[in-house]
Design an enzyme around this catalytic site. Structure first.
Site, PDB file in Angstrom:
ATOM      1  N   HIS E  79    -106.317 106.568 -19.746  1.00 16.12           N
ATOM      2  CA  HIS E  79    -105.971 107.292 -18.719  1.00 16.12           C
ATOM      3  C   HIS E  79    -107.557 107.892 -17.422  1.00 16.12           C
ATOM      4  O   HIS E  79    -107.445 108.484 -17.399  1.00 16.12           O
ATOM      5  CB  HIS E  79    -105.260 108.837 -18.176  1.00 16.12           C
ATOM      6  CG  HIS E  79    -104.026 108.363 -18.778  1.00 16.12           C
ATOM      7  ND1 HIS E  79    -103.262 107.221 -17.625  1.00 16.12           N
ATOM      8  CD2 HIS E  79    -103.251 108.498 -20.565  1.00 16.12           C
ATOM      9  CE1 HIS E  79    -101.941 107.415 -18.537  1.00 16.12           C
ATOM     10  NE2 HIS E  79    -101.516 107.915 -19.834  1.00 16.12           N
ATOM     11  N   LEU E 222     -93.290 105.806 -10.747  1.00 16.97           N
ATOM     12  CA  LEU E 222     -94.404 105.546 -11.470  1.00 16.97           C
ATOM     13  C   LEU E 222     -94.552 104.152 -11.181  1.00 16.97           C
ATOM     14  O   LEU E 222     -93.707 103.284 -11.152  1.00 16.97           O
ATOM     15  CB  LEU E 222     -93.716 105.116 -13.047  1.00 16.97           C
ATOM     16  CG  LEU E 222     -92.217 106.284 -14.084  1.00 16.97           C
ATOM     17  CD1 LEU E 222     -92.254 105.901 -15.227  1.00 16.97           C
ATOM     18  CD2 LEU E 222     -94.385 107.524 -13.761  1.00 16.97           C
ATOM     19  N   ASP E 252     -97.543 112.849 -15.139  1.00 17.39           N
ATOM     20  CA  ASP E 252     -98.740 112.669 -15.500  1.00 17.39           C
ATOM     21  C   ASP E 252     -99.465 111.683 -14.171  1.00 17.39           C
ATOM     22  O   ASP E 252    -100.112 111.808 -14.238  1.00 17.39           O
ATOM     23  CB  ASP E 252     -98.375 111.382 -16.383  1.00 17.39           C
ATOM     24  CG  ASP E 252     -98.183 112.265 -18.214  1.00 17.39           C
ATOM     25  OD1 ASP E 252     -98.451 112.858 -18.032  1.00 17.39           O
ATOM     26  OD2 ASP E 252     -96.985 111.091 -18.306  1.00 17.39           O
ATOM     27  N   VAL E 280     -92.770 118.021 -18.639  1.00 16.91           N
ATOM     28  CA  VAL E 280     -93.416 118.385 -20.028  1.00 16.91           C
ATOM     29  C   VAL E 280     -94.581 117.227 -19.844  1.00 16.91           C
ATOM     30  O   VAL E 280     -94.089 115.951 -19.248  1.00 16.91           O
ATOM     31  CB  VAL E 280     -93.150 118.313 -21.298  1.00 16.91           C
ATOM     32  CG1 VAL E 280     -93.922 117.445 -22.390  1.00 16.91           C
ATOM     33  CG2 VAL E 280     -92.193 119.466 -21.436  1.00 16.91           C
TER      34      VAL E 280
END
Lengths: 338, 338, 338, 338, 338, 338
Positions: E79, E222, E252, E280
């Site tokens: 990432h 996503l 994310d 989370v």
């Protein structure tokens, strides 16, 4: 070719010649064929003399080879890679031969193999289910279990067409099913067959562990033109409970189970390491009626093409040419005999 | 009784004696039993001398009859109605005998028959599926069909426990299934198994029509203590296609198919009217492992009761007494031998 | 375009103009549109004068053609191949016209046809189910059967989107379903719908046999831009039982059933050979509410593109251009009018 | 009682009084009740002074006992067998008390317990699924598995309403599920939930073997009015992998797992033998909204009866009387306190 | 890499070095690894000194960066787009780094992301189910409903791998499920999961309407390498009932719900607008055992390739190179840091 | 009685006389009957003169009453409670009349009503599905939805045989289904039909809320011998969207929807409150072929009994006697005419 398919050929203006009794095993009498205009001949000699395109299921036998000539176009299962002698003979004859197993679509799919894999996979589960009966030497287990009795465990090596069909029937019968495959999408497809199907990666240790717990192991590692690897070793088999069953669909390619050796429907099983082995080389031969229906449907478009003037514009067919006017043409075959 | 069930008996303070090797067919070694405290004896003589409650699956054989005495309480399948000689011998011995098949709950249910019917029904479909293979003499049909090939047709006579279990597996395998029964609720239950199951009333003409179209016919007309009627006649069978299959689960009661005659697993099939017949009298014998698990679970509560002091307060057991201290007690039996 | 889709257009900065009452059939009032900022105009004249991109479902009618000019970009179902006169008029006007039915993805898929096929297939089964009622002239059969009553048989010609959707509903309703298609993968997909669905190859004899046994026949042979072949002949229809039903979804392309002739929802059925025929040309017209939701969802991305400056970079749209600035552009259309 | 149920009572001519805020947890505001005519009172004192029939979920607390008098008819869960002190107090007060848990139909069914068992069973699986997450201390396993990852194993002790509901969700989630029960019909019902559910007889050794292999164990041995037996021992639990989970629904009856001790939602879990235990005594308390809907529906007919003049003609209610005008009436209770 | 995968590497002739305790969370002890020949080292220093190919799940931490050198080949989730500092450090070190998330097949699929999406989707539904319990602050609802109680409603934004897996579990649990996606084929796939799943186009108004009626909202938008758009706004969330639950899998990438902010398993939830939020960042971290199995299976072929001499002939790997010998190579990354 | 059933009667030694053409609607020609030995007579006069046991579906019409005499035993649907005049006539004639609808098993079940309820329930969903088409005046909705289009909502009042069958088809079609019933077990059975079926308690407010959101409402409150209550009021109907549909199966008992009035298949629908109403009194009349098969199967055992000498030993038949030798005998009927 079932009568309904022959009728389509006749309707397209072609003559169709059939050896007498050729449809009997599949449940079609000579009358069925005669009624729609198929010409019935008494034995191969007349047939080969009359016809140009020779359509068979199995490769030509000795008695047929002498009848073939360079003007014939042969279309059948051939498996020449394993038959150098046959290959040589066909070359000598100088004909053109296209193998069912090498007809190939743009995407790499082999359309004439799929029905055979469908059938072999289903036969494997059907046969395995009854070989587990004590009356056949098995451990005396009802594959799908019962109230208060445990389900059987089926382990399938390979989640392709054959393995997938084996899994469909095993899952429907209520067994616990584990399918091994390297491809994650195939594993996901197997899971979707039912909550009693688990898909796992074929690590050696994982295969060993699952085989040792299995009641029925089905080998279904089929790769075009190559020998199947021995994913299941003799040692793994030796750790199965006595009376377990192994069916190896990949026997035609040497088998993916180390203890596999080819058998026939006359004498289909043998025991090794206390485990019943079934490895008939021509599994679909048990259901000629269903097989001829399924095979005719995929063959017909290609037969219609071959019977027409421009069949060489049909790419899947040209990709499937093994021998052209006596010369080996298929790349894999050339490599084998290089 | 599997080891786990024996352990419950031992835990309840009873001694359990077993003939050596008795569990072998079901996959349990003598060690499995010895390890939990079961006493193993070498042959029936010792066993009958030691034990009071004799638990068997099958009725006593000649060699065993001489070992029985009036203090024994015999608990097994007996089927005395068809065995006047055996009945007379048991009366002479003067013992008390309870038959599995006559233990009966308040509601009329026969709890010790259900697992055997479960198994017989499932075996019937499994065996029928493979008898349709040409390698077994069948018509060469894959029961559940294939893309571009037709499904097979299964006709089941009777939608009770046995017929229902046969239907469950046939439906799961993808066949077209027709189940005949007089009871509308059972027909509705059959329909609910899947959209490929049709339930019909057994009019003679309807049965004849469906049998003539069937690939596999399963006879499952089971009525307690009576001969099964010939719902399927020889004429109907003669109109089936050659290579079709008939399995008659009701063979123990004479069969519900006219052409049925009893066979054994040694020689399980014969052909009549071109149709393969399978009518093994002890079908569950093919899967002793599963059968012993399923049977132990339904037997255990009754065995625990019989081993205790007050078993005569257990109504299902007292209803199941065939002979009490040498006297025929069961109403149906008394009628038979009146 | 439903209000929610219009709001997305408005949100992207475009003005949206709607003829008053245009959403009524689909269950949306003018207020629904006005509330989110759509401009409502009283009749087409004002609309065509205001807007540049004209979005319609059906091809322009005479009254609308006079309102179109060369600056309009027309986006609707057009079916020009069958409408030479309309084609000529659009050329004269000199505008650019993109047909829903020719918008085409890289893979050859026609994304704007799929929802219409979904709907037509489902409507066909729904309508067929009730036409079998005697009150509609049918044979008085409950399609999915009942305990003690037989299931109906549905034969579907073509396993594409329309045929597949017809099969989904027929299978769910509990009928015996046979679907014909040349493509093996589609046949396998049909089988996977349920164990009451059989997929077969459309040999002429097989179609004839199945149609003669069918209660409901659904024609769903849809091929882009070509006339549907007469897979089902008048003779086949004449051998159906009286009171059977035929629904021909391919009527827009001439029908794949010989006895088909176009009907409307005003007068949807006629009897021929004793069989009820339903061949409404605009089947999805029965469910405008569902159709407008489904169509809006597939249209919106293209409408957003067309309303933007660079729509010609969108390949599926450019492939769908029929006429560009008055000139016929689409290859199939050019060939038709060559 | 949810507002919709109260409205039925009001419609039948009864006055309904509710403590303010009583419906809040279930998602119903005081306004919801006030709007339909329920009288809201500020605290129990006023309520008990006004109402004759006292309907509660839980047994009366100390603060409520002082408000009860001999004219009250109390209808709630009571569990008096375990509460001699409460029993004595109710006798002193001299009222009549009917316990939800003892209302009993002719057939022996306890209609007011079923919804609580439904919920407890479903909660057990839901909670167990997440306790297996490592973030909750579990072994870090996805219960239903994944492509290339193994499924979790769930063992359920008891196939009654609670165990059956636990099994439904565990099967749907894709786990391998084993349910133990003595009753063969219940085992057959469990199998019918899916091919990933196996039903076994609870031999001690079988339970021990399966528990040692389990990821999640759910205890659901519920018998009316008796202590649950310790079917699962500490030793069995000690042989589970670390991070496994045990949920004991039968904790209210002492638990069927030896290591169980009651917990609350404030502090719901503890670890013993490396295994997470969850044994909240009032499991349905987690879903008051769903519970009040389900409970109201089964309660309403009885509340309508109790509010009427002839409630003593309703046999299930009279069977459920624990104390009548201060005297212990229920047979089991009399025995307990004899 | 689980031991079974390591064994395959060892079998291929490679040495495998593992930090002690690295497999503990996934349920594998050091002994499991040692037993098959993996070399265990005490801490990263020794490991980085020994090994050439560094395989990790998470990006290197500060303590690890100092151990890396130019000869290392780093293969892990990276990432880097969001981590300019880390990128710079890796460049300085001069090594080659391939990110799991950028390994890309010919078709554009990202094979190493699929298992993580599978897991995250399933975790989302599992966690959401229990957060609805009142004991976790939820509204006290049983997601799948009960007889006489309503089902919960689940709204899923995005029908990709993660959203699809969330939908599978929510559908199986019996909830009413609405999935939003732009792609019609994905919507059709969602419908095929069950008749309780509806697929809709994500018009802003449609999302707003459905979110306001939802008990559980799962964000699963996503897209590779881009920030997730805020499909669900704060206003939509504010109109949910109190005690509803939002799980944002796309956290994310910034989250597709406006009120999302990243949380950890230590402190996983917060309330905003009366709605419980769970976001989370490393959801699969809850099930390391399942995750390591699933991930090992997709990683192994690439690790085998990387460990071999010709890994640069493996296109998916070369497409996945982020940094090569210190130079940024991945097009998206170059653009980011341009 | 279908020919197959008549053959059973003939086989039992009875003569069977049939009015010419009586089987035509059900698809059976006079020849079908003649071929098996049924005597065909030309009109009722001859039939009534010949036969003793008169078996009909509908109650006798004026023209038939004059042909009846005291020696006839009449067996048909009668519904005398609503027909005082007919009752009086039958009394005068002095015959014995057994009504299908009052034949009653020990358990209280009415075996001859079940098939009619099966059919009515299924017809209701089938008809409702197509009445929602705009071409029939409906709101233009596809009941089961589509990708990107919403599912329709079906509300069913009553979960008995009729309501349950309606729910089966509606669930299979993919609609969202809500079934109201007081009985918890029936609600659980409805849930088990599929995850798109919710079972709720029929609180007035709950019914009102669900009806207002429904696209299709099916009234199926059937109670023996009593008027159906108006569970659905005019006000509820008036709050449905225009173009919604109401089908009231309970119309024979006055209807459970306030706006219901009886209609016929000639003119089956009317609109009230903007909602299409369908309340044909003899719904099964649409499918005489299926109905006669299903009805024959349940009738045959009783007809065989009635044709025998001892029919009065058959309790279900004697319970079903309405009039015996001219005297009203059935308790409910006596009460009605007291």
């Amino acid at each position: 070719m079932i009568p309904e398919a022959c009728k389509q050929l006749l309707g397209a203006g072609h003559a169709v010649v059939l050896e007498q009794g050729a449809g009997a095993l599949s449940g079609y009498d000579d009358e069925n064929y005669a009624a729609i205009g198929v010409e019935l001949v008494d034995g191969p000699a007349e047939l080969y003399a009359t016809a140009q395109l020779i359509l068979k299921v199995k490769e030509p036998q000795a008695s047929e080879l002498v009848l073939l000539n360079r003007d014939h176009l042969l279309f059948s299962f051939l498996h020449l890679a394993a038959e150098p002698e046959l290959t040589r003979r066909l070359q000598e004859i100088g004909l053109t031969a296209i193998a069912f197993e090498t007809v190939e679509e743009e995407s790499g799919r082999l359309p004439l193999l799929a029905p055979m894999s469908d059938i072999a996979g289903r036969i494997a589960t059907q046969v395995g289910t009854t070989l587990l009966h004590q009356s056949h030497g098995g451990k005396g287990l009802l594959l799908g279990g019962l109230p208060a009795a445990e389900r059987g465990r089926v382990v399938i090596i390979g989640a392709g067409t054959a393995g997938g069909n084996a899994a469909v029937l095993a899952a429907a019968a209520g067994a616990e099913v584990v399918v091994f495959d390297i491809n994650r999408d195939r594993l996901a497809a197997m899971r979707a067959l039912g909550n009693n199907v688990t898909g796992l990666y074929p690590y050696e240790d994982a295969v060993a562990r699952e085989v040792s717990r299995a009641d029925l192991v089905i080998g279904a590692v089929l790769k075009t033109g190559t020998r199947a690897p021995h994913v299941v070793t003799r040692q793994m088999i030796s750790r199965m409970q006595a009376g377990g069953v192994v069916i190896d669909i990949s026997v035609d390619q040497g088998g993916c189970v180390e203890t596999t050796r080819p058998t026939t429907y006359e004498n289909p099983t043998y025991k090794e390491e206390g485990v019943i082995h079934f490895a008939v080389t021509n599994m679909p031969g048990a259901v000629p009626r269903s097989a001829s229906q399924a095979l005719s449907a995929v063959l017909l478009p290609y037969v219609l093409a071959l019977a027409g003037p421009d069949w060489k514009t049909c790419k899947p067919l040209t990709r499937g040419i093994n021998i052209e006017a006596g010369e080996v043409k298929h790349p894999a075959l050339k490599e084998t005999f290089a």
